[in-house]
Motif scaffolding. Structure first.
Motif, short mmCIF file in Angstrom:
data_model
loop_
_atom_site.label_atom_id
_atom_site.label_comp_id
_atom_site.label_asym_id
_atom_site.label_seq_id
_atom_site.Cartn_x
_atom_site.Cartn_y
_atom_site.Cartn_z
N ILE A 124 -3.16 11.11 -10.43
CA ILE A 124 -3.41 10.82 -9.18
C ILE A 124 -2.04 10.20 -8.62
N ASP A 143 -2.82 7.51 -14.62
CA ASP A 143 -3.64 8.01 -13.68
C ASP A 143 -2.80 9.27 -12.90
N ARG A 170 -0.73 10.54 1.14
CA ARG A 170 -1.12 9.65 0.42
C ARG A 170 -2.13 10.04 -0.40
N GLN A 171 -2.12 9.85 -1.84
CA GLN A 171 -3.50 10.09 -2.67
C GLN A 171 -4.11 8.76 -3.06
N ARG A 200 -7.10 7.18 -5.73
CA ARG A 200 -8.32 7.32 -6.76
C ARG A 200 -9.25 6.34 -6.19
N PRO A 234 0.83 -1.22 0.07
CA PRO A 234 0.07 0.01 0.21
C PRO A 234 0.93 1.17 -0.21
N ALA A 235 2.05 1.17 0.33
CA ALA A 235 2.82 2.54 0.55
C ALA A 235 3.68 2.61 -0.74
N GLU A 271 3.10 3.68 7.43
CA GLU A 271 3.88 3.70 6.48
C GLU A 271 5.32 3.64 6.88
N THR A 302 1.60 11.00 -9.20
CA THR A 302 2.00 12.50 -8.43
C THR A 302 3.47 12.22 -7.98
N LYS A 303 3.37 10.72 -7.27
CA LYS A 303 4.65 10.31 -6.93
C LYS A 303 5.93 10.11 -7.70
N ARG A 314 -6.42 2.96 0.67
CA ARG A 314 -5.66 1.48 0.77
C ARG A 314 -5.68 1.28 2.22
N LYS A 361 5.25 16.39 -6.74
CA LYS A 361 4.32 17.21 -6.65
C LYS A 361 3.42 17.22 -7.97
N VAL A 362 2.19 17.49 -7.69
CA VAL A 362 1.20 17.30 -8.77
C VAL A 362 1.68 18.25 -10.14
N PRO A 393 -0.84 2.92 -12.73
CA PRO A 393 -1.33 2.10 -13.90
C PRO A 393 -1.04 2.98 -15.22
#
Lengths: 847, 379
Positions: A112, A110, B134-135, B137, A83-84, B175, A115-116, B155, A122-123, A89
């Motif tokens: 969103i 995606d 965390r972001q 969708r 999860p982290a 995390e 972003t990472k 998540r 940053k976005v 995708p």
């Protein structure tokens, strides 16, 4: 005192602009070719990196599915398992633009999770609103360049087709070129991942997952977890390693070009040497005076070298400018080749790397100094004298020339043989070639003397007095005429050698295509590039084809990436009929024995490049990861294949089915009934294909034609550079000979004074230049063939693992010979014209 | 010599141009800001606005209100371990909508919302501020809000009401080896803020949110940091707020205080600052006694004096870092101090959100307390 030397030198140069220009041209061209090759390579790599960065951000790894598909469910499981871990995708697919008749690459992201992957995490809202891209269905972003090409603006609509599926996308933003922050490469259309699924109407999955593996999750840990949880479902690729691998693949391609650029530099060095020698000869008087006035040998050497380095600096600077322009025009060709063979990227612009420029500049200056060193040392031996020494040209000591030339020739060839024999690197091939060329260049003066003597013996009649005179002078001035002839020889030989290699390669590929393409028609899911997935053909579809009246039999192939200890490789599983088996040319292994074991034993056959790169031979075992676990397959044959540089592995479909579970195919070879025309059969097959699919039908002839077109495109740049090298060396030789002839004005005056007619003058001069051209061309032919042999027997097998049938095309030889001789003759025309118009009294007073 | 000077001038000019270009390019690096998002232009049509007070209905209102553009669930707390370590924690989940409802699509990725999570542990013993963003969708069940029972997640970060009757929440986030796994047991009733839950952010109608809090929840559970696993107990505050347009143009940010005093009183007060740094009249708060008696606090009731500033070495923002707060109507005079300065968020939004400690007097009795302060709009 030094200022006196420099004034003397510079005035001399100004009075002889031809020589100065020639020296500058020589070095400039050498540097220009090096610069252009390096810059195009650099630009291609940079374009690749930028494209990678635009499409993947800072992703370090990629998770791919076996069929180029990761299901939504697999993505969900991956995200929940890690999860982290930054994970995003991606959908990519080539689309066609019906309104523009071209293709475009769709990239579904995606914004969103991506972003990472942006710098600083940053976005990316520099040029567009990610929210808009996500929330407005069918919204898309393209680069300004692409927009201009397609005539689109913000707010325009673009119709895209994926097979029979059509969608209209709305352009919501235009992005600047990729080198600006947040920029985008051309030929790419970015949409939200949901839009991508909607456009492709593929809702169950994505193309792959990009990952950014940080300190918390090492790749190995992830790899273990993935293989434990997913088995063979998903595979983790290290993108940095992939990128290195892709760049490495182009190394062989560039090594050919680099060799060519070195050859150009070598020609340049000979021109410099030629010019310097000549300048020193002319300055014997000045140098003698200067020495008498107290200038030391050291000062002479110093000032000549300083002069040479000035020429080197100016010439190299000119070369850099020329090289940048040349690179700019070569970029398109390189781009095409790279796209055909290595990686998909659009090279938007030439990227000028200062290190390349500086490196080439240094090489240029250093070569100039090196070339000037021998004449400079000769100059230091000039005795101090204030006497006017008109007869400065001493007849050469033939014995001495013979001995020196013989030693250089012998040593160079011996060294070349050693290098080729004992070093396995492809670069050794180029060192070998350089040594052979150098060795043969050394015997050029010798050949001039011999040829001159021989011809004089043949033309013993008094009628040939002008010719005999011309031959004699060429021979006595051999230390001047030798280098010019050698330079012409090198350029001609390089051109012949590369010509032989390309011709042999092409003939081999063409023969191979003739043998390999046994079927009449080929049906396949459209493949866009090495990465993207083609449409698979179902067993039902194959059955339908087989039931057609026009079809007598079929063979099929299924391709799949498999894991071996030495990395991933493409496996082809063939179902072959008797005719298709004829399509394999085994380089190693007995075909009868192979076909006996083919269906029922765990055996594979591998291509030449694969055997070469992995040091494999028949009898070796290959460990392959199959669905039933790690299995060993014996290599029973190595066959010719020019389709892939990395090579691949083939096995029978029966063997494949014993270890994997798949029922689909990638391609079908169709054998048409004897009384049916191929065109009719093709239309019947096309009728079977669902109009909605992207399956294509090609005849063997079409495939062969396409393959050879790609081949020709690949070597277009080589041909082009070869032509440039020849043209420039011809111009160089022309200049060198011209300068020499012009220096003989006084001699012409004497000849005219003793009764030579104008036509006789012409005959003398043209004989001289013809002899030089003929010598160069005669030596160039064996040297060219030798270069060809080394390229075919050493460089290509070592770089690519391909063997080829050597071709020695007569036309090429004749053409090269004619070009060399014509160049030399051409160089005699202007001096003949001048000699004819000469005023005897003026000429006698010359000097 | 002249040539040399000319060369030098040229070089300096060139370097200056490069320097300016680099500066300009790096300035172009935009990032999200809460204030920016909340005051950003006109939202797309179709969103609802917080205009009139509305009745709240629980537990239904704990889950999401998709007709509103933004929404957040906010847990902050101060806890101590049995071994004497003390921590602050923050677990916030935001929902931002791009449009009021998703377009119909066969793609499971077609969503109109994005979720953002902030999870922080302030470790006062080691002085480290662990913070993670965390972001998510809300596709494929990887983020979202469930109604029954209310659960908000990105998540494996989640806020869930596990016992509605008792008001017990479960908070989970982890995390990079930092883990929060606690239960939060409501010790105060659900308290609506502002005018019956309508919290006005400016005079313009619609620039408001629906806002309720649970001012005190008893925390029990565990926190794991690189220093080890700690069983922790303490107090937390819960806020849930949703709106479509909150800040008006000209509003720069806000200072938000949530304080839990040793005498059982809880205070919430926020002041919205305009560009000149003045407190706007719509700023408000409330004071809740142990017995559940709620009093509204207006700007004129609360005197806040900043007594110290702290400049962030990361963002260079200068934040207030100590306050003297007087609420004369309730006899309160307290000093509020960050438990450590380094509690600045520097990811998608730049803001300061940190645990504070309270000392002072109520009437003449000494009181103490803990709380959280949020400072937005200082960068």
């Amino acid at each position: 005192m030094s200022s006196l030397i420099y004034t003397a030198f510079s005035r001399h140069l100004i009075k002889h602009p031809w020589q100065l220009g020639l020296a500058l041209l020589g070095i400039a061209v050498g540097v220009a070719v090096i610069v252009s090759i390096r810059l195009t390579q650099h630009s291609a790599f940079e374009a690749f990196d930028i494209a990678t960065h635009t499409t993947m951000g800072q992703a370090s790894h990629r998770l791919v599915g076996p069929k180029g598909l990761v299901t939504n469910e697999q993505y969900q499981r991956m995200v929940l398992a890690f999860p982290a871990l930054p994970m995003t995708p991606v959908i990519n697919q080539r689309l066609t633009l019906p309104e523009h008749g071209r293709a475009i690459e769709l990239l579904g992201i995606d914004p969103i999770s991506r972003t990472k992957f942006n710098p600083g995490g940053k976005v990316d809202r520099l040029w567009f609103e990610p929210e808009k891209l996500i929330s407005e269905p069918r919204s898309a972003i393209i680069s300004r360049t692409t927009a201009a090409e397609l005539g689109l603006r913000t707010g325009s609509y673009l119709t895209v087709n994926y097979g029979p599926k059509t969608a209209r996308l709305k352009i919501i933003a235009l992005l600047p070129p990729p080198h600006s922050p947040g920029g985008l490469v051309k030929g790419l259309i970015i949409v939200d991942i949901a839009t991508a699924q909607e456009v492709l109407q593929l809702y169950h999955g994505i193309s792959h997952i990009n990952l950014l593996i940080n300190d918390n999750y090492t790749a190995t840990h992830l790899n273990k977890t993935i293989s434990a949880a997913y088995g063979d479902e998903l595979e983790l690729l290290d993108l940095a390693a992939e990128s290195r691998r892709i760049k490495r693949m182009t190394a062989a391609f560039y090594s050919n070009l680099n060799a060519l650029s070195l050859m150009a530099l070598l020609v340049g060095m000979f021109l410099i040497y030629n010019t310097e020698t000549f300048i020193i000869l002319q300055r014997r008087k000045i140098l003698g005076c200067l020495r008498a006035l107290g200038v030391s040998r050291r000062q002479v050497l110093q000032s000549i070298l300083i002069e040479a380095s000035c020429i080197g600096v100016i010439g190299s600077l000119g070369g850099i400018i020329l090289g940048v322009f040349l690179a700019d025009s070569l970029l398109g060709i390189v781009s095409t080749t790279i796209n055909d063979l290595y990686f998909k990227t659009s090279i938007d612009r030439l990227s000028v790397a200062s290190t390349t420029l500086f490196g080439s500049f240094s090489v240029g200056v250093a070569s100039t100094l090196l070339a000037a060193l021998i004449p400079a040392l000769q100059a230091t031996r000039i005795e101090p004298t204030l006497m006017t020494n008109r007869n400065s040209v001493q007849p050469p000591n033939i014995r001495q020339i013979c001995i020196i030339a013989g030693i250089i020739f012998f040593l160079c060839n011996l060294l070349s043989w050693f290098t080729l024999e004992y070093s396995q690197s492809p670069n050794a091939g180029f060192v070998g070639i350089s040594l052979v060329v150098f060795g043969f260049a050394a015997i050029c003066p010798l050949a001039i003397i011999a040829l001159s003597a021989g011809t004089r013996w043949l033309l013993s009649s008094q009628r040939f007095l002008p010719e005999r005179h011309g031959l004699r002078t060429v021979s006595t001035a051999v230390n001047r005429t030798g280098p010019a002839s050698a330079a012409l020889m090198i350029a001609t030989a390089a051109s012949i050698g590369i010509g032989i290699m390309i011709m042999s390669f092409r003939v081999s590929v063409s023969d191979w295509l003739d043998t390999a393409l046994r079927a009449d028609l080929y049906v396949s899911g459209e493949h866009f590039d090495n990465q993207s997935r083609g449409v698979k053909l179902s067993p039902a579809f194959v059955e339908k084809i087989e039931r057609l009246d026009e079809v007598t039999s079929t063979s099929t192939v299924l391709r799949q990436q498999i894991k071996t200890p030495s990395g991933n490789v493409q496996l082809s599983a063939y179902k072959l009929n008797a005719a298709a088996r004829q399509g394999f040319q085994f380089k190693v292994g007995d075909s009868e024995a192979i076909w006996v074991q083919w269906e029922d034993s765990d055996v594979v056959i591998i291509t030449e490049p694969y055997a070469h790169h992995n040091l494999l031979d028949i009898g070796d075992d290959l460990q392959i990861k199959t669905n039933t676990g790690e299995r060993r397959f014996q290599i029973v044959g190595i066959y010719a294949d020019y389709a892939s540089e990395r090579g691949n592995i083939s096995m029978s479909r029966n063997t494949y089915d014993r270890h994997w579970e798949r029922d689909d195919y990638d391609g079908i070879g169709i054998y048409v009934a004897p009384n049916v025309s191929i065109a009719d059969a093709a239309s019947s097959v096309t009728a079977v294909i669902n109009a909605n699919s992207t399956i294509v039908v090609n005849s063997a002839a079409e495939l062969k034609q396409t393959s050879l077109e790609v081949f020709d495109r690949t070597f277009l740049i080589t041909e082009l550079l070869r032509a440039i090298a020849v043209i420039v060396s011809v111009i160089g030789i022309l200049g060198a000979l011209l300068a020499q002839q012009l220096e003989r004005t006084r001699e012409y005056g004497v000849l005219r004074a003793i009764g030579f007619t104008i036509p006789e003058m012409g005959r003398t001069i043209l004989t001289q230049t013809f002899l030089l051209g003929a010598t160069a061309a005669m030596i160039a032919i064996p040297v060219g063939i030798l270069i060809g042999v080394i390229l075919i027997e050493v460089v290509n097998p070592r770089s690519f693992g391909w063997t080829m049938i050597m071709q020695i095309p007569t036309a090429l030889m004749v053409k090269s010979f004619a070009i060399a001789v014509l160049a030399a003759l051409g160089a005699g025309l202007y001096p003949s014209y001048r000699a004819a118009r000469i005023e005897v009294t003026d000429a006698m007073r010359y000097e | 010599m002249n040539n040399l000077n000319a060369l030098g001038t040229l070089l300096i000019t060139f370097l200056s141009i490069v320097a300016i270009a680099v500066k300009l390019l790096s300035a172009a690096d935009n990032s999200w800001s809460v204030a920016g998002f909340l005051s950003e232009g006109a939202p797309p049509l179709g969103f609802e606005y917080a205009i009139e007070p509305r009745p709240f209905e629980f537990p239904k209102d704990h889950s999401s209100h998709p007709k509103f553009r933004s929404e957040w669930w906010y847990f902050t707390g101060n806890v101590n371990s049995e071994t004497g370590s003390s921590f602050g924690f923050q677990l916030t989940l935001f929902r931002f909508a791009f449009r009021p409802q998703a377009t119909k699509s066969n793609s499971p990725w077609r969503r109109s919302n994005v979720y953002l999570g902030h999870f922080a542990i302030s470790d006062f013993t080691s002085g480290v501020f662990h913070n993670f963003e965390r972001q998510g969708r809300p596709a494929l069940g990887l983020a979202g809000v469930r109604d029954k029972p209310p659960r908000i997640w990105i998540r494996d970060w989640s806020i869930e009401l596990i016992e509605a009757e008792m008001g017990i929440w479960q908070l989970k986030a982890q995390e990079a080896g930092v883990v929060l796994d606690v239960k939060a047991n409501s010790r105060r009733p659900i308290t609506v803020q502002g005018d019956q839950g309508l919290s006005k952010k400016s005079e313009a109608p619609g620039n408001a949110s629906f806002y309720y809090s649970i001012p005190r929840l008893a925390i029990a559970g565990s926190i794991t940091t690189p220093t080890g696993n700690h069983q922790v107990y303490g107090n937390a505050w819960f806020d849930h707020e949703w709106s479509t347009s909150a800040l008006a143009d000209g509003q720069l940010g806000w200072d938000w205080f949530s304080l839990q005093l040793s005498d059982g009183r809880d205070i919430m007060f926020y002041q919205i600052r305009d560009r000149a740094g003045r407190t706007e009249a719509v700023s408000h708060g409330m004071l809740l006694t142990k017995q559940g008696v709620q009093t509204a606090l207006r700007p004129e009731h609360v005197q806040i004096t900043v007594t110290q500033y702290w400049q962030s070495p990361t963002s260079n923002a200068r934040y207030p870092a100590a306050w003297q707060i007087r609420i004369p109507t309730h006899g309160i005079s307290i000093r509020v101090l960050p438990r450590m300065s380094e509690q600045e968020w520097n990811q998608s939004f730049v803001y300061w959100e940190g645990a504070v400690v309270v000392t002072g007097e109520s009437a003449t009795e000494p009181i103490s307390g803990t709380g959280y302060v949020e400072l937005v709009g200082y960068n």
